[in-house]
Write a protein that holds these residues in place. Structure first.
Motif, PDB file in Angstrom:
ATOM      1  N   HIS A   1      10.203 -38.618   8.693  1.00  0.00           N
ATOM      2  CA  HIS A   1      10.431 -38.756  10.135  1.00  0.00           C
ATOM      3  C   HIS A   1       9.890 -40.107  10.577  1.00  0.00           C
ATOM      4  CE1 HIS A   1      10.343 -38.031  14.405  1.00  0.00           C
ATOM      5  NE2 HIS A   1      11.010 -36.912  14.217  1.00  0.00           N
TER       6      HIS A   1
ATOM      7  N   ASN B   1       2.160 -26.587  21.085  1.00  0.00           N
ATOM      8  CA  ASN B   1       3.233 -27.538  20.833  1.00  0.00           C
ATOM      9  C   ASN B   1       4.567 -26.809  20.904  1.00  0.00           C
ATOM     10  OD1 ASN B   1       3.914 -30.346  19.920  1.00  0.00           O
ATOM     11  ND2 ASN B   1       4.981 -29.193  18.332  1.00  0.00           N
ATOM     12  N   GLU B   2       5.409 -27.261  21.810  1.00  0.00           N
ATOM     13  CA  GLU B   2       6.783 -26.743  21.890  1.00  0.00           C
ATOM     14  C   GLU B   2       6.840 -25.221  21.741  1.00  0.00           C
ATOM     15  OE1 GLU B   2       9.079 -28.965  19.044  1.00  0.00           O
ATOM     16  OE2 GLU B   2       9.255 -30.653  20.411  1.00  0.00           O
TER      17      GLU B   2
ATOM     18  N   GLU C   1       7.582 -33.470   7.223  1.00  0.00           N
ATOM     19  CA  GLU C   1       8.354 -34.482   7.965  1.00  0.00           C
ATOM     20  C   GLU C   1       8.019 -35.895   7.467  1.00  0.00           C
ATOM     21  OE1 GLU C   1       7.453 -33.264  12.010  1.00  0.00           O
ATOM     22  OE2 GLU C   1       9.318 -32.114  12.066  1.00  0.00           O
TER      23      GLU C   1
ATOM     24  N   GLU D   1       7.391 -36.974  23.557  1.00  0.00           N
ATOM     25  CA  GLU D   1       7.780 -37.297  22.180  1.00  0.00           C
ATOM     26  C   GLU D   1       9.227 -37.726  22.148  1.00  0.00           C
ATOM     27  OE1 GLU D   1       7.555 -34.231  19.216  1.00  0.00           O
ATOM     28  OE2 GLU D   1       5.663 -33.497  19.963  1.00  0.00           O
TER      29      GLU D   1
HETATM   30  C1  GLA Z   1       8.972 -31.898  17.636  1.00  0.00           C
HETATM   31  C2  GLA Z   1       7.546 -31.597  17.278  1.00  0.00           C
HETATM   32  C3  GLA Z   1       6.934 -32.617  16.390  1.00  0.00           C
HETATM   33  C4  GLA Z   1       7.897 -33.046  15.307  1.00  0.00           C
HETATM   34  C5  GLA Z   1       9.154 -33.535  15.931  1.00  0.00           C
HETATM   35  C6  GLA Z   1      10.150 -34.000  14.904  1.00  0.00           C
HETATM   36  O1  GLA Z   1       9.143 -32.593  18.767  1.00  0.00           O
HETATM   37  O2  GLA Z   1       6.734 -31.418  18.409  1.00  0.00           O
HETATM   38  O3  GLA Z   1       5.791 -32.040  15.825  1.00  0.00           O
HETATM   39  O4  GLA Z   1       8.164 -31.976  14.469  1.00  0.00           O
HETATM   40  O5  GLA Z   1       9.741 -32.484  16.643  1.00  0.00           O
HETATM   41  O6  GLA Z   1      11.295 -34.510  15.499  1.00  0.00           O
END
Ligand code: GLA
Length: 665
Positions: free
Chosen positions: A347, A142-143, A344, A296
């Motif tokens: 969120h 992830n990222e 989060e 996302e």
């Molecule tokens: C990123 C992450 C998610 C979440 C979002 C929150 O895109 O991949 O897991 O933390 O940010 O905005």
């Protein structure tokens, strides 16, 4: 088919909630769920003991509900047992602090123990699920972006440097280590940039940024290859992130993913959010060569500066379709269900704390219907229709960060976004090109805007020169062409790499305070930056009017071969930059997407489909080549105008206003 869905974290909920999840997903028309992104500690609660039963049941339930799965490898968040077993695989900050678990992204990608554990869990998932009928794609990690300065990183950095520079003499030369007695006499002396007494060597920092991007990429490639071996038919990707902290060079990474997937979170509550969305969509389309996927975004509350902002009715739909119009093959969100706890917990999500009886879920249901009806109407990739491109170059961004710069107000991302915004507001379609990776596409554009392209190779400089000589229109902003790719200044006057094509020579910089605007003699306004420009063949279009530079050239144009090259030696305000770029576009023969568009309406072409978004509160009438259409305030409409598909400007039947739940028919 357009995807609709997002991150789904059933491991955070008791199983009885899962049935409701699938029922609600079906109600909303969700087509795909990203599962398992942060599920490592649930999948492997103890070293070597796996619990896949729950994931089997989740995937089977989704499959029974007709919902596909983007199955993630959970390697962005190793479990606490991993930390305790392998403390040396935790990242070390530049200050020498070794981090520990308690958040996420706490790993060192160069640590052999982490890499082995990541391979193992990915391989176990591949073994078990590569043939699952719900599996539509693999979502690796992830990222990617964790930075580490530990000893394992140091060793990997040295290996990378050896490949890059060959021998120490070359490294010493390109890093200018003679400055401040930094000459290295043994590879072992080279460390990652760590806390030091005063300014670090910028070439050292720049190479470390490049190394880190490559090192993280090798972590991805390793997982990708083993997933691919398990089932070569399933596409594999990882979610790229956009934003100020980005630590990888996505333009290079794009070659290694089967589809470019991008996370994007606009952070402006006002009209800036639409401009950010357009920017992100155009940049992602560039990385993906026309085709990409919004992996996302936030369904509702967006983090603005210091507080969250709830999206107004219709904005979720407009933003989502904005990405689709710019080439995304769907719209996906973080996340499906808002959690009860965790970092989060506030969120936004498609199913908020309030439950499905909520504005966001109702809008999601309408959006699902809209995407379904749009699916057969959009091509898989967005064919390139823009005639204008802006340059993007992550290493130039990195090189302009940090201390020792001529002004603390230099901001690469802001400069590129401003160029894009000026074109967006002028209704001019824009692509991105990546001259640090390839210059092959330059010739596809009538006009190229070059903001802060600080690092330029000799080959790229020659390609830009040829581009203009062959009839292109080039607009070069200040702080471009200053250095070679290693960051060494090109001598003889700025903007070194572009001096010849621009017909100018800059002999002195005059950084200015950001709060003071000043006028040029043709009415353009600027701030933050000024230069002493000497023309060497270029014509002066605007001059400075005050101070020591009064009367000196500020904006120039050089006829070069069959084309023209403009130089902006100052930082124009938004309005002035837009005015100037419109003039250049007119000279280049580039027209706005549609003539006479109301200012609050955004028009985007994807193939023969024209998306119209009304970002203002009042209804707007949009003139088409034949006839006109009305777009409700806050709504959207798709049409097929004459000359770009179905004759007669036929409305396609897709439209919405935020008052109606839904959108589309
Ligand atoms: C990123 C992450 C998610 C979440 C979002 C929150 O895109 O991949 O897991 O933390 O940010 O905005």
């Amino acid at each position: 088919m357009l995807h609709f869905g997002g991150d789904y974290n059933p491991e955070q909920w008791p199983e009885e909630v899962w049935d409701e999840d699938v029922a609600l997903m079906r109600q909303a028309g969700v087509t795909i769920a990203t599962v398992g992104v942060f599920a490592w500690s649930n999948l492997e609660p103890e070293p070597g003991r796996y619990e896949f039963g729950w994931l089997d049941r989740v995937l089977d339930r989704l499959h029974d509900g007709g919902i596909k799965v983007a199955l993630a490898t959970p390697t962005a968040s190793p479990p606490p047992w991993f930390t305790l077993a392998h403390p040396q695989a935790m990242p070390v900050t530049a200050d020498g602090v070794r981090l520990t678990h308690g958040s996420r992204d706490t790993y060192c990608v160069s640590a052999p123990e982490y890499r082995a554990a990541a391979r193992t869990i990915a391989a176990r998932l591949a073994e078990r699920y590569a043939g699952h009928p719900a599996l539509a794609m693999w979502h690796v990690h992830n990222e990617y972006g964790t930075d580490c300065r530990c000893d394992a990183t140091a060793a990997a950095f040295r290996t990378w440097l050896q490949k890059q520079h060959g021998d120490l003499d070359t490294l010493n030369e390109v890093w200018t280590t003679a400055f401040w007695s930094q000459r290295y006499s043994d590879w072992a002396q080279i460390l990652p940039p760590r806390a030091t007494q005063y300014l670090p060597n910028p070439a050292h920092v720049l190479d470390f940024r490049r190394f880190l991007s490559d090192e993280l990429l090798s972590g991805y490639v390793e997982q990708r290859d083993l997933l691919r071996a398990a089932n070569p038919d399933v596409p594999i990707t990882t979610n790229f992130v956009q934003g100020g902290w980005v630590s990888v060079d996505h333009a290079r990474w794009a070659a290694e993913v089967d589809l470019v997937a991008v996370d994007h979170y606009p952070d402006d509550a006002g009209p800036g959010a639409e401009e950010e969305t357009a920017f992100a969509g155009d940049l992602a389309r560039g990385w993906g060569g026309g085709s990409w996927l919004l992996m996302e975004t936030a369904p509702n509350l967006i983090y603005t500066r210091g507080r969250m902002h709830a999206k107004e009715p219709g904005r979720l739909t407009r933003h989502s379709l904005g990405y689709v119009a710019r080439g995304s093959n769907g719209a996906m969100y973080f996340q499906w269900r808002q959690p009860r706890g965790g970092a989060e917990l506030f969120h936004s999500a498609l199913v908020p704390h309030a439950g499905p009886d909520s504005p966001v879920f109702r809008e999601a249901v309408g959006l699902g219907r809209t995407l379904k009806s749009l699916s057969p109407q959009v091509a898989d990739a967005a064919p390139r229709t823009a005639r204008i491109a802006v340059t993007w170059d992550a290493p130039s961004w990195w090189a302009l960060q940090g201390g020792g710069r001529p002004s603390a107000d230099i901001d690469y991302l802001a400069a590129v976004r401003q160029a894009h915004r000026a074109l967006f507001r002028s209704k001019l379609e824009t692509d991105f090109v990546f001259p640090g990776v390839s210059t092959d596409a330059l010739g596809d554009y009538r006009m190229i805007v070059v903001p802060h392209l600080y690092l330029v190779s000799d080959e790229a400089a020659a390609a830009f020169r040829d581009y203009v000589a062959e009839g292109g229109h080039l607009v070069v902003g200040h702080l471009s062409g200053i250095a070679d790719p290693a960051g060494r200044i090109r001598l003889g006057g700025y903007p070194g790499a572009f001096r010849e094509v621009l017909g100018v020579r800059v002999v002195e910089w005059h950084p200015q305070p950001p709060e003071t605007e000043f006028a040029l003699d043709d009415g353009l306004r600027a701030s933050r930056w000024a230069e002493r420009v000497e023309t060497a063949g270029a014509q002066t279009l605007a001059r400075y009017t005050a101070g020591v530079l009064a009367g000196a050239p500020a904006v120039t144009r050089n006829r070069f071969g069959a084309g023209s090259a403009w130089y902006l030696s100052t930082a124009l305000t938004d309005d002035s930059l837009a005015r100037l770029l419109r003039q250049v576009a007119a000279e280049a023969g580039v027209e706005p997407v549609l003539p006479g568009l109301p200012s609050q309406v955004e028009a985007v072409r994807r193939g023969d489909l024209l998306f119209l978004f009304n970002h203002g509160p009042e209804a707007a009438t949009v003139p088409l080549p034949e006839g006109e259409v009305t777009v409700q305030g806050g709504g959207f409409r798709t049409v097929r105008p004459a000359g770009c598909g179905t004759p007669g400007g036929t409305p396609t039947g897709m439209s919405s206003s935020p008052g109606r739940s839904g959108g589309g028919r």
